[in-house]
Design a protein around this motif. Structure first.
Motif, short mmCIF file in Angstrom:
data_model
loop_
_atom_site.label_atom_id
_atom_site.label_comp_id
_atom_site.label_asym_id
_atom_site.label_seq_id
_atom_site.Cartn_x
_atom_site.Cartn_y
_atom_site.Cartn_z
N PHE A 95 -12.92 4.65 16.22
CA PHE A 95 -11.67 4.16 16.10
C PHE A 95 -10.73 4.92 15.63
N PHE A 96 -9.36 4.66 15.61
CA PHE A 96 -8.31 5.43 15.49
C PHE A 96 -7.56 4.67 14.32
N LEU A 97 -7.28 5.68 13.38
CA LEU A 97 -6.31 5.39 12.36
C LEU A 97 -5.00 6.07 12.52
N HIS A 98 -4.07 5.27 12.47
CA HIS A 98 -2.50 5.47 12.39
C HIS A 98 -2.02 5.14 11.14
N ILE A 99 -1.76 6.33 10.29
CA ILE A 99 -1.49 6.36 8.89
C ILE A 99 -0.33 6.73 8.58
N TYR B 146 0.47 9.90 10.65
CA TYR B 146 -0.73 10.84 10.96
C TYR B 146 -1.48 10.01 11.65
N THR B 147 -2.29 10.57 12.50
CA THR B 147 -3.25 9.85 13.47
C THR B 147 -4.66 10.44 13.39
N PHE B 148 -5.52 9.87 13.21
CA PHE B 148 -7.03 10.28 13.09
C PHE B 148 -7.79 9.52 13.84
N LYS B 149 -8.75 10.35 14.70
CA LYS B 149 -9.87 9.82 15.60
C LYS B 149 -11.22 9.82 14.47
N VAL B 150 -12.01 8.73 14.54
CA VAL B 150 -13.04 8.75 13.55
C VAL B 150 -14.47 8.19 14.46
N ASN B 151 -15.38 9.21 14.73
CA ASN B 151 -16.49 8.61 15.37
C ASN B 151 -17.51 7.96 14.58
N LEU B 152 -16.97 6.84 14.09
CA LEU B 152 -17.88 5.93 13.52
C LEU B 152 -17.72 4.38 14.19
N TYR C 236 -11.98 1.10 7.10
CA TYR C 236 -11.73 1.12 5.51
C TYR C 236 -12.52 2.14 4.61
N ASN C 237 -13.53 2.64 4.99
CA ASN C 237 -14.26 3.68 4.46
C ASN C 237 -13.40 5.02 4.62
N ALA C 238 -13.20 5.23 5.89
CA ALA C 238 -12.59 6.51 6.18
C ALA C 238 -11.16 6.48 5.67
N LEU C 239 -10.35 5.28 5.53
CA LEU C 239 -8.96 5.42 5.15
C LEU C 239 -9.13 5.64 3.68
N GLY C 240 -10.12 5.21 2.86
CA GLY C 240 -10.21 5.45 1.50
C GLY C 240 -10.41 6.89 1.18
N PRO D 172 0.79 -1.28 0.03
CA PRO D 172 0.09 -0.09 0.03
C PRO D 172 0.97 1.32 -0.18
N ASP D 173 0.41 2.25 -0.74
CA ASP D 173 1.01 3.41 -0.72
C ASP D 173 0.60 4.26 0.66
N ILE D 174 -0.44 3.97 1.11
CA ILE D 174 -1.10 4.58 2.36
C ILE D 174 -1.50 3.56 3.29
N LYS D 175 -0.75 3.39 4.20
CA LYS D 175 -0.74 2.50 5.13
C LYS D 175 -1.61 2.73 6.37
N ALA D 176 -2.17 1.96 7.22
CA ALA D 176 -2.87 2.11 8.43
C ALA D 176 -3.01 1.12 9.45
N ASP D 177 -2.71 1.41 10.73
CA ASP D 177 -2.82 0.46 11.85
C ASP D 177 -4.08 1.15 12.35
N VAL D 178 -4.92 0.24 13.01
CA VAL D 178 -6.27 0.64 13.10
C VAL D 178 -6.56 -0.02 14.74
#
Length: 464
Positions: free
Chosen positions: A271-275, A282-288, A295-299, A258-264
Motif C-alpha cells: 500500500f501507499f501512504l500519502h501523508i 510525504y509518500t511512502f510505499k509499504v510492502n505489507l 494504520y500500524n505503519a502510519l502510527g 489529526p496532526d498527521i493525516k494519510a490518504d491510503v
C-alpha cells in the motif's frame, strides 16, 4: 532458584541474565520471559535502573491490535537513522518478557563498554500490564493503536481495557500520548484521571482510502460506540473498519483533527501512504498487506516524523522491514512458501481474512488453541468473517485444541467440508499440509498465539 541473590551490581545482573537465556536456547526453549522473571524477583529495581541507560526518547506502544508491527517498524526506522535501540522484538510484551529484552539488549551494549548508553527504548506492552510496566519505568511517549474486543475472559469489555491503560497513564504525568484519531474509544483516554491532568496528545488518522485489486468491503464486526459526552450512539461520515473512521455525534463531539493525516491506496501485496504533517507532504510505499497494517505503519511513521527523523531513513526502514513472527511473515518449509498470520479476535481475524479472499493455488492451515495466552473463550470465531472463505477451492487443515470448533465454524460459513482435514496434533497437521502442497501451490497459516509458538519451533526443523 537463588542465582541472582549473589548479583553485586547492574552489569553482573545483565551477564547472568544473558547466561540463563543462552542456556535455555541451547535446551531449545524460547527463554523470552523466564530470565526476566528471575531478574525481577531478585533485582527489584532493575527496570527502574535500566530506564536511565537511554539518553533519548523512550517509546511505549500498546493497544489491542497492531502493537508488534507498529513497534517493529518504529524500531527499524530509528535503527536506519543510526540510533541504538532496545526493542522487545521477540514479542514478549509483559513485564518479565520486557525485562528479558532490556537486559539482553543492554548486555550487548555494555559488555565491552560499561559506561555506554543507548539512544532509544521501543517497548511493546500488553495493555493489561501497562500500569505494571509504568510503575517501574517512565516513558516519553505512549502510542495507543486501537481498542477492540479481545479475549473477554482476560480483559473484559472495552471500558475495562481502557481503564487499565488509564492506570498506566496516571503513573506518568509528563508522557505525550500518540493516538489513533479514528478510534473514538481513544479520544478521551486521558479524561477522569486520578490527578485530573490532561496529557499532551498528538493524533494520527486516515482521511481517505482507495482500493486497487483488494476487497473494498470490510466485514469486521462493528461495535456500537457511544459518545463519551452525551452517551448517544456515534455516527460516521466514513467508516473504514470496525469502529475506525470519521466519527461524530449530534452533540458536537467529533473525531479530533489529526496532526498527521494519510490518504491510503491499498493493493493486494502493498500500500501507499500519502501523508501530510505540518503542511509538508510525504509518500511512502509499504510492502505489507491490509488496511490494518496501513494504520500500524502510519502510527510508527508518526512517531518518527514527530521526532524529526528524515524521510530517507523512513524510506529505507520500510524497504528493509521484515515482519515479526506470525505477522504476515513468509517462511519456506521444505522449500515451499508458507505465510503466517496471527489471529486472536474478531476484528483482526476478519481483516486478515479480507485480504485472503479469492485465493488461488493455496491451502489453508488453521490452528486454534484455547490456552490462557490465547484466551479460553473461542466464541470470537463466530464473530469473525470466515464466510469470506466459502468459495475457497483448496484444502483446509484444521489443528490445535479447538480444531473441531473450527471445523464447525467453517461448516456454518458455507465452506466445502469435503476439503477439511482435522488433526488436533499441530506437528502432524503442519507436516501433512506441507507434504500435500502441489507444485506452485502455497500455504497460508492462521494461528492463535500458543500454537504459533509451537509452530515456530517446528519451522526450524522444516526449513532444512
Amino acid at each position: 532458584m537463588d542465582y541472582f541473590k549473589t548479583v553485586p551490581n547492574f552489569n553482573k545482573a545483565l551477564k547472568n541474565t544473558n547466561r540463563i537465556y543462552s542456556l535455555l536456547k541451547k535446551l531449545h526453549f524460547e527463554g523470552t520471559s523466564f530470565p526476566g522473571k528471575l531478574l525481577r524477583q531478585n533485582y527489584k529495581g532493575f527496570l527502574k535502573d535500566a530506564q536511565d541507560y537511554a539518553i533519548s526518547d523512550r517509546f511505549a506502544i500498546t493497544g489491542t491490535n497492531g502493537k508488534t508491527t507498529t513497534a517493529g517498524i518504529l524500531a527499524q526506522i530509528l535503527k536506519e537513522a543510526e540510533h541504538s535501540v532496545i526493542h522487545n522484538e521477540l514479542g514478549a510484551n509483559m513485564p518479565n518478557g520486557i525485562a528479558t529484552a532490556v537486559a539482553l539488549g543492554l548486555y550487548k551494549v555494555l559488555k565491552d563498554n560499561p559506561v555506554q548508553r543507548v539512544d532509544n527504548y521501543v517497548i511493546e506492552c500488553d495493555e493489561a500490564y501497562l500500569a505494571s510496566l509504568f510503575n517501574e519505568m517512565k516513558f516519553d511517549y505512549l502510542l495507543v493503536t486501537n481498542l477492540f474486543r479481545d479475549q473477554l475472559d482476560r480483559y473484559g469489555e472495552l471500558d475495562i481495557t481502557k481503564k487499565k491503560i488509564q492506570k498506566g497513564i496516571e503513573l506518568n504525568e509528563d508522557i505525550t500520548l500518540i493516538l489513533n484519531a479514528d478510534d473514538p474509544t481513544l479520544a478521551d483516554i486521558d479524561h477522569k484521571l486520578a490527578d485530573g491532568r490532561h496529557r499532551k496528545k498528538i493524533y494520527y488518522g486516515i482521511e481517505s482510502i482507495t482500493f486497487a485489486g483488494y476487497d473494498k468491503t470490510s466485514k469486521s464486526p462493528s461495535e456500537t460506540i457511544y459518545c463519551s459526552k452525551c452517551t448517544l450512539p456515534l455516527q460516521y461520515k466514513k467508516r473504514f473498519y470496525s469502529q475506525l473512521g470519521k466519527w461524530y455525534c449530534a452533540c458536537g463531539n467529533k473525531r479530533p483533527e489529526p496532526d498527521i493525516k494519510a490518504d491510503v491506496k491499498v493493493f493486494p501485496d502493498h500500500f501507499f501512504l500519502h501523508i501530510t504533517y505540518k503542511e509538508k507532504p510525504y509518500t511512502f510505499k509499504v510492502n505489507l498487506t491490509g488496511l490494518y497494517n496501513a494504520y500500524n505503519a502510519l502510527g510508527a511513521i508518526s512517531c518518527a516524523l514527530i521526532n524529526g527523523v528524515e524521510r530517507r531513513f523512513i524510506d529505507k526502514a520500510l524497504e528493509n522491514y521484515k515482519p515479526a513472527f506470525g505477522r504476515n511473515e513468509t517462511v519456506f518449509l521444505r522449500g515451499k512458501p508458507a505465510t503466517v498470520y496471527l489471529i486472536k479476535n474478531p476484528v483482526g481475524a476478519s481483516e486478515v481474512l479480507r485480504g485472503l479472499k479469492n485465493l488461488e493455488n493455496t491451502s489453508i492451515l488453521i490452528s486454534i488453541n484455547d490456552n490462557y495466552a490465547d484466551g479460553r473463550d473461542v466464541s470470537w470465531l463466530w464473530d469473525s468473517d470466515f464466510e469470506s472463505l466459502k468459495d475457497f477451492k483448496g484444502n483446509f487443515f484444521l489443528t490445535g485444541s479447538r480444531a473441531d470448533d473450527m471445523a464447525l465454524r467453517l461448516k456454518y460459513a458455507g465452506c466445502d467440508t469435503g476439503s477439511v482435514l482435522i488433526d488436533s496434533n499441530i506437528k502432524r497437521s503442519l507436516e501433512d499440509a506441507v507434504e500435500k502442497l502441489q507444485f506452485n501451490e502455497k500455504l497460508v497459516i492462521l494461528t492463535t498465539y500458543t500454537s504459533l509458538l509451537k509452530m515456530t519451533k517446528l519451522f526450524r526443523g522444516m526449513k532444512k
